[in-house]
Design a protein around this motif. Structure first.
Motif, PDB file in Angstrom:
ATOM      1  N   LEU A  77      12.837   6.888  -8.145  1.00 50.00           N
ATOM      2  CA  LEU A  77      11.533   6.258  -7.939  1.00 50.00           C
ATOM      3  C   LEU A  77      11.605   5.252  -6.802  1.00 50.00           C
ATOM      4  N   GLU A  78      10.618   5.316  -5.950  1.00 45.86           N
ATOM      5  CA  GLU A  78      10.383   4.255  -4.975  1.00 45.86           C
ATOM      6  C   GLU A  78       8.954   3.791  -5.202  1.00 45.86           C
ATOM      7  N   SER A  79       8.778   2.506  -5.362  1.00 47.37           N
ATOM      8  CA  SER A  79       7.440   1.964  -5.591  1.00 47.37           C
ATOM      9  C   SER A  79       7.099   0.974  -4.496  1.00 47.37           C
ATOM     10  N   LYS A  80       5.826   0.952  -4.127  1.00 47.57           N
ATOM     11  CA  LYS A  80       5.346   0.050  -3.086  1.00 47.57           C
ATOM     12  C   LYS A  80       4.156  -0.739  -3.614  1.00 47.57           C
ATOM     13  N   HIS A  96       1.924   1.967  -5.606  1.00 48.49           N
ATOM     14  CA  HIS A  96       2.135   3.400  -5.452  1.00 48.49           C
ATOM     15  C   HIS A  96       3.553   3.729  -5.922  1.00 48.49           C
ATOM     16  N   HIS A  97       3.643   4.610  -6.914  1.00 51.51           N
ATOM     17  CA  HIS A  97       4.926   5.083  -7.410  1.00 51.51           C
ATOM     18  C   HIS A  97       5.198   6.454  -6.790  1.00 51.51           C
ATOM     19  N   TYR A  98       6.309   6.569  -6.073  1.00 52.93           N
ATOM     20  CA  TYR A  98       6.749   7.837  -5.507  1.00 52.93           C
ATOM     21  C   TYR A  98       7.925   8.310  -6.364  1.00 52.93           C
ATOM     22  N   GLU A 100      10.397  11.276  -8.027  1.00 55.49           N
ATOM     23  CA  GLU A 100      10.965  12.604  -7.874  1.00 55.49           C
ATOM     24  C   GLU A 100      11.612  12.988  -9.193  1.00 55.49           C
ATOM     25  N   GLU A 139      -1.132   4.348  -8.428  1.00 61.90           N
ATOM     26  CA  GLU A 139      -1.137   5.770  -8.110  1.00 61.90           C
ATOM     27  C   GLU A 139       0.264   6.333  -8.236  1.00 61.90           C
ATOM     28  N   HIS A 141       2.706   9.499  -7.032  1.00 65.93           N
ATOM     29  CA  HIS A 141       2.920  10.567  -6.063  1.00 65.93           C
ATOM     30  C   HIS A 141       4.171  11.306  -6.523  1.00 65.93           C
ATOM     31  N   THR A 143       7.045  14.401  -6.654  1.00 69.91           N
ATOM     32  CA  THR A 143       7.826  15.509  -6.104  1.00 69.91           C
ATOM     33  C   THR A 143       8.588  16.089  -7.283  1.00 69.91           C
TER      34      THR A 143
END
Length: 145
Positions: A77-80, A96-98, A100, A139, A141, A143
C-alpha cells in the motif's frame, strides 16, 4: 458493549515551531510542523499521523477480510494525503490508497472477485475511514495480480 481506550501523552515546550515528544503504549516519536507548512520538520506531524492511521486501518481491515475468506495474498500500500491551503487555512481534503493485491492462487476466479470487492469494502468498514467520513474523501486505487 466493550470500550477500548487508547491514550497518548505529548510534551510541548513552547510555540508553533517547537518540537514535542509524543508517547503512547507502542509509539514514541518527536513531533513538529512539517517543512511544507513552514515548520522545523522534525519527527512526524499530524498530517502524517492521520494518513498513517487511515492507511494502517485500511490495510489491516483488508487483510482480515481476505483471511476470513481464506484468500491468500500479499498486500502493498502507498497512501497519499492531500491538504488544501486556501487563504492560510489548511484543510485535509482527500486520502488516496494505492493498494496492490498479489494473489497466491492466480487461477482462483472466485478469490479474484472477492479480493476486488474487499479492496473497496475495507475502506468503508475501517473505523478510521468511518471517523473521517463526510470530512475527508477517501479513494481506493486497486492493482490486482
Amino acid at each position: 458493549m466493550t470500550i477500548h481506550t487508547f491514550t497518548l501523552h505529548i510534551d510541548w515546550p513552547g510555540g508553533r515551531n517547537s518540537v514535542g515528544e509524543l508517547s503512547a503504549e507502542r509509539l514514541q516519536t518527536k513531533i513538529s510542523i512539517p517543512p511544507e507548512m513552514n515548520g522545523p520538520g522534525i519527527g512526524t506531524n499530524p498530517d502524517e499521523m492521520l494518513l498513517g492511521a487511515a492507511a494502517t486501518c485500511y490495510l489491516i481491515t483488508l487483510a482480515a477480510m481476505l483471511e476470513r475468506s481464506e484468500i491468500e495474498a500479499e498486500l502493498t500500500l502507498e497512501s497519499k494525503g492531500l491538504v488544501d491551503v486556501t487563504n492560510g487555512v489548511f484543510t485535509y481534503k482527500a486520502i488516496h490508497h494505492y493498494v496492490e493485491i498479489l494473489l497466491k492462487n492466480k487461477e482462483d476466479d472466485r478469490g479474484r472477485r472477492i479480493a476486488e470487492r474487499y479492496a473497496y469494502k475495507a475502506e468503508e468498514t475501517c473505523m478510521i475511514s468511518k471517523a473521517l467520513k463526510g470530512n475527508v474523501d477517501i479513494e481506493v486505487h486497486l492493482t490486482l495480480r
